[in-house]
Design a protein around this motif. Structure first.
Motif, PDB file in Angstrom:
ATOM      1  N   ARG A  38       0.806  -1.204   0.000  1.00 37.57           N
ATOM      2  CA  ARG A  38       0.000   0.000   0.000  1.00 37.57           C
ATOM      3  C   ARG A  38       0.857   1.281   0.000  1.00 37.57           C
ATOM      4  NH1 ARG A  38      -5.135  -0.504   1.951  1.00 37.57           N
ATOM      5  NH2 ARG A  38      -5.274   1.671   1.251  1.00 37.57           N
ATOM      6  N   GLU A  39       1.460   1.571  -1.139  1.00 36.28           N
ATOM      7  CA  GLU A  39       2.233   2.805  -1.253  1.00 36.28           C
ATOM      8  C   GLU A  39       1.342   4.040  -1.289  1.00 36.28           C
ATOM      9  OE1 GLU A  39       5.910   3.137  -1.272  1.00 36.28           O
ATOM     10  OE2 GLU A  39       5.132   1.407  -0.175  1.00 36.28           O
ATOM     11  N   ASP A  40       0.038   3.823  -1.419  1.00 36.23           N
ATOM     12  CA  ASP A  40      -0.902   4.937  -1.306  1.00 36.23           C
ATOM     13  C   ASP A  40      -1.010   5.447   0.124  1.00 36.23           C
ATOM     14  OD1 ASP A  40      -2.166   2.221  -1.134  1.00 36.23           O
ATOM     15  OD2 ASP A  40      -3.873   3.387  -0.425  1.00 36.23           O
ATOM     16  N   LEU A  41      -0.331   4.787   1.061  1.00 34.34           N
ATOM     17  CA  LEU A  41      -0.428   5.180   2.467  1.00 34.34           C
ATOM     18  C   LEU A  41       0.866   5.800   3.010  1.00 34.34           C
ATOM     19  CD1 LEU A  41      -2.510   2.179   3.886  1.00 34.34           C
ATOM     20  CD2 LEU A  41      -3.302   4.458   3.202  1.00 34.34           C
ATOM     21  N   THR A  42       1.771   6.233   2.139  1.00 30.19           N
ATOM     22  CA  THR A  42       2.909   7.029   2.608  1.00 30.19           C
ATOM     23  C   THR A  42       2.399   8.415   2.995  1.00 30.19           C
ATOM     24  OG1 THR A  42       3.520   8.101   0.524  1.00 30.19           O
ATOM     25  CG2 THR A  42       4.352   5.841   0.875  1.00 30.19           C
ATOM     26  N   PRO A  43       3.223   9.250   3.652  1.00 30.57           N
ATOM     27  CA  PRO A  43       2.750  10.600   4.005  1.00 30.57           C
ATOM     28  C   PRO A  43       2.290  11.438   2.821  1.00 30.57           C
ATOM     29  CG  PRO A  43       4.734  10.063   5.241  1.00 30.57           C
ATOM     30  CD  PRO A  43       4.529   8.951   4.261  1.00 30.57           C
ATOM     31  N   VAL A  44       2.836  11.152   1.612  1.00 22.72           N
ATOM     32  CA  VAL A  44       2.417  11.915   0.431  1.00 22.72           C
ATOM     33  C   VAL A  44       1.551  11.068  -0.498  1.00 22.72           C
ATOM     34  CG1 VAL A  44       4.414  13.446   0.530  1.00 22.72           C
ATOM     35  CG2 VAL A  44       4.536  11.372  -0.863  1.00 22.72           C
ATOM     36  N   GLY A  92       2.722  16.253 -10.189  1.00 28.99           N
ATOM     37  CA  GLY A  92       2.044  15.330  -9.284  1.00 28.99           C
ATOM     38  C   GLY A  92       2.902  14.772  -8.175  1.00 28.99           C
ATOM     39  N   ASN A  93       3.039  13.447  -8.157  1.00 25.41           N
ATOM     40  CA  ASN A  93       3.600  12.760  -7.003  1.00 25.41           C
ATOM     41  C   ASN A  93       5.074  13.064  -6.761  1.00 25.41           C
ATOM     42  OD1 ASN A  93       1.119  11.597  -6.586  1.00 25.41           O
ATOM     43  ND2 ASN A  93       1.617   9.688  -7.637  1.00 25.41           N
ATOM     44  N   HIS A  94       5.867  13.210  -7.809  1.00 28.64           N
ATOM     45  CA  HIS A  94       7.283  13.527  -7.623  1.00 28.64           C
ATOM     46  C   HIS A  94       7.435  14.904  -6.974  1.00 28.64           C
ATOM     47  CE1 HIS A  94      11.559  13.491  -8.212  1.00 28.64           C
ATOM     48  NE2 HIS A  94      11.546  14.460  -9.122  1.00 28.64           N
ATOM     49  N   ALA A  95       6.616  15.860  -7.388  1.00 31.78           N
ATOM     50  CA  ALA A  95       6.655  17.196  -6.791  1.00 31.78           C
ATOM     51  C   ALA A  95       6.335  17.132  -5.304  1.00 31.78           C
ATOM     52  CB  ALA A  95       5.663  18.111  -7.507  1.00 31.78           C
ATOM     53  N   GLN A  96       5.324  16.367  -4.955  1.00 32.13           N
ATOM     54  CA  GLN A  96       4.930  16.278  -3.550  1.00 32.13           C
ATOM     55  C   GLN A  96       5.989  15.561  -2.712  1.00 32.13           C
ATOM     56  OE1 GLN A  96       0.851  14.784  -3.419  1.00 32.13           O
ATOM     57  NE2 GLN A  96       0.335  16.026  -5.198  1.00 32.13           N
ATOM     58  N   GLY A  97       6.608  14.525  -3.304  1.00 36.92           N
ATOM     59  CA  GLY A  97       7.665  13.823  -2.587  1.00 36.92           C
ATOM     60  C   GLY A  97       8.854  14.712  -2.328  1.00 36.92           C
ATOM     61  N   MET A  98       9.284  15.478  -3.339  1.00 36.64           N
ATOM     62  CA  MET A  98      10.422  16.365  -3.138  1.00 36.64           C
ATOM     63  C   MET A  98      10.091  17.475  -2.152  1.00 36.64           C
ATOM     64  SD  MET A  98      12.797  18.521  -5.822  1.00 36.64           S
ATOM     65  CE  MET A  98      12.303  20.189  -5.364  1.00 36.64           C
ATOM     66  N   GLY A 154      -0.001   9.376 -13.533  1.00 34.88           N
ATOM     67  CA  GLY A 154       1.152   8.964 -12.746  1.00 34.88           C
ATOM     68  C   GLY A 154       2.040   7.961 -13.445  1.00 34.88           C
ATOM     69  N   ALA A 155       1.616   7.481 -14.635  1.00 29.23           N
ATOM     70  CA  ALA A 155       2.421   6.471 -15.330  1.00 29.23           C
ATOM     71  C   ALA A 155       2.432   6.651 -16.839  1.00 29.23           C
ATOM     72  CB  ALA A 155       1.891   5.073 -14.997  1.00 29.23           C
ATOM     73  N   CYS A 209       0.620  -1.115  -5.137  1.00 35.40           N
ATOM     74  CA  CYS A 209      -0.346  -0.038  -5.399  1.00 35.40           C
ATOM     75  C   CYS A 209       0.406   1.279  -5.206  1.00 35.40           C
ATOM     76  CB  CYS A 209      -1.532  -0.139  -4.447  1.00 35.40           C
ATOM     77  SG  CYS A 209      -2.478  -1.672  -4.655  1.00 35.40           S
ATOM     78  N   SER A 210       0.790   1.905  -6.308  1.00 36.26           N
ATOM     79  CA  SER A 210       1.820   2.938  -6.263  1.00 36.26           C
ATOM     80  C   SER A 210       1.360   4.282  -5.722  1.00 36.26           C
ATOM     81  CB  SER A 210       2.416   3.132  -7.654  1.00 36.26           C
ATOM     82  OG  SER A 210       1.428   3.543  -8.572  1.00 36.26           O
ATOM     83  N   GLY A 211       0.053   4.560  -5.723  1.00 38.16           N
ATOM     84  CA  GLY A 211      -0.367   5.867  -5.233  1.00 38.16           C
ATOM     85  C   GLY A 211      -1.869   6.000  -5.096  1.00 38.16           C
TER      86      GLY A 211
END
Length: 412
Positions: A42-48, A77-83, A234-235, A305-307
């Motif tokens: 469940r990678e959809d459950l990281t802080p971002v 999207g997700n890369h921006a939020q992670g950084m 996202g892909a 599940c990537s996001g």
């Protein structure tokens, strides 16, 4: 432990300063359907709410992030939020370039994650323009540009997903299904599995409208797709990363399963309605392609599940596309005679469960005939097949445009 596995282990230990391992959950619903043990990472459950934080954090850690560091990326999207999240953690400065067409919700979330540590620059109507501006800016400023996938430290960070599920499962899975966009996650995890669990088989999932890995494997080298369907944002990548492909080039294109975008919508709704799991389109890829993978019965399978960064304003579109894929909703252009009672005659052809969801007079195509766009929803695909037969029997000209990409884009 090899040098790569040891480096991934070091990254995983450092990552615990940000969050605990994401859950690995056995899914009874999917397990029963496929007669297998289906586990969801469940990678959809990281802080971002995506795995992208892993790679951004690891790259910044290895470069030496700190109050003097300046990092730049281009992402909608997700890369921006992670950084952004990693910049706030390290106290580093971040400049994030986003297309001017980026939804406000994504901009706001990125700003929340980064706080005062980041600056957002909106530029370019298309991502390629945004990327070029970000790279030029990084060179001018002497800043570190963080690629979303074409970087060894990013790949190393994404591979921590694999270390986690191997530890959580306690034994080697028979099969791991990896989502593919630019290839960073799939390259990292597949390389790790080759070293730590070589008996584990691997399958890949790509969106049908952005199958850059399949194209590269078929051609023997990365190629740029002539067109990309951006629904799976996202892909949906036009060209697989060069560095990820150096790892993934050993695989057969037969192992890459391409998921139709409308079918992904049906999978998203199923996971939401039955399991209460919110997945973005890219996050649903691996679950969606399970139906395409042969000989699953009896196997222990891990799906990443990537996001889960899904904007619920898109839910009507997802439902619409899911219904069209399932055959429960179709759109027709009817050629109706221009006479009193013609519409009443047509309505008499509808079945008891046929519901008109759209009715639009398009134009008068001849002196005695007009064109009508009509959308009909029902409870089973067979009922719409029967309606089509009744239209033909009544001599009403019709054209099913449900899956016509050009007409549906302009009319539906």
């Amino acid at each position: 432990m090899t040098d790569f596995a040891a480096a991934v282990r070091e990254a995983e230990v450092a990552l615990r300063d940000l969050f605990e391992p994401t859950p690995l959950q056995k899914n009874d619903h999917l397990s029963a359907r496929y007669g297998a043990e289906i586990w969801l990472k469940r990678e959809d459950l990281t802080p971002v709410r995506s795995y992208k934080l892993r790679g951004a954090f690891n790259a910044m850690r290895k470069i030496g992030a700190g109050t003097a560091g300046h990092f730049v990326c281009a992402s909608a999207g997700n890369h921006a939020q992670g950084m952004a999240y990693a910049c706030r953690h390290f106290g580093a400065r971040g400049t994030i370039f986003m297309p001017v067409t980026t939804p406000k919700q994504k901009i706001d979330k990125t700003r929340i994650f980064g706080g005062d540590a980041i600056q957002i620059v909106l530029t370019g109507d298309y991502f390629d323009q945004t990327l070029a501006a970000a790279q030029d800016f990084a060179r001018e400023q002497g800043a570190s540009f963080l690629s979303p996938f074409d970087d060894p430290d990013i790949i190393e960070g994404q591979a921590t997903v694999g270390l986690e599920f191997l530890s959580q499962l306690g034994e080697a899975p028979d099969l791991v299904v990896l989502p593919v966009g630019g290839g960073g996650l799939s390259a990292g995890v597949s390389r790790l599995l080759a070293e730590l669990s070589p008996q584990t088989q691997i399958a890949f999932a790509e969106p049908e409208g952005g199958a850059s890995l399949h194209a590269a494997l078929t051609n023997g080298a990365p190629v740029t797709l002539p067109a990309v369907d951006n629904f799976v944002d996202g892909a949906a990548v036009a060209r697989i990363g060069a560095l990820p492909f150096s790892t993934l080039s050993r695989f057969s294109p037969d192992l890459v399963h391409r998921a139709p975008e409308d079918r992904i919508c049906a999978t998203m709704l199923e996971m939401l309605n039955i399991e209460g799991i919110v997945l973005e389109p890219a996050g649903a890829l691996t679950v969606d392609v399970l139906r395409d993978i042969p000989d699953l019965a009896g196997k222990r399978v891990v799906c990443i599940c990537s996001g889960g960064n899904f904007d619920f304003e898109r839910l009507p579109e997802v439902k619409e596309r899911a219904q069209r894929f399932s055959g429960l909703k179709r759109y027709f252009i009817l050629r109706m005679p221009q006479r009193p009672g013609a519409l009443r005659d047509f309505l008499g052809l509808l079945g008891p469960n046929d519901d008109i969801t759209r009715f639009e007079y398009l134009k008068k195509s001849a002196r005695n005939f007009g064109s009508i766009l009509i959308g009909i929803e029902t409870t089973s695909p067979e009922q719409l097949d029967d309606l089509r037969d009744r239209l033909e029997g009544a001599g009403i000209g019709h054209r099913d445009i449900t899956r016509d990409p050009i007409l549906s884009e302009f009319l539906i």
